[in-house]
Write a protein that holds these residues in place. Sequence first.
Motif: not given
Length: 133
Positions: A83-87, A93, A117-118
């Motif tokens: 799963i990728a999460r980013e602003y 950020d 990104a995480d």
Amino acid sequence: MQQNLKTKIYVEHKSGLNSAASDLASELRSALHLDNLRNLRLITLYEISGLTEQELNEAAPGILYENTLDTAFPDFILPGPCIAREYLPGQFDQRSDSAESCLALVFPGRVLVVKRADLILPEGEFSTADFRR
């Protein structure tokens, strides 16, 4: 030198030091009833525009990661689903902004852009339905 060069670096806290990953795994187990979630890896991806790979390697320790706490990778192959999460564009950020500011002090006069990104890498047996939750 190419100013449009985009360089990536992946950063992960060393084993036993990643409380954010442990906390997130615990929260996912509880909130989404993911009993098969054994562990979770949390990797931060930085994409830096305006620096060569050599310049980034010289400046990154101490700005993007700490050698004693983190492991940095120039490349990373995903071992499975993630799963990728980013602003979103337009959202602020703070970590990216701080990294840009610090790198600008090291390389004055450069136009630098840092995106972050995480990557969340769950470890365990999951069905398609589990991932849709």
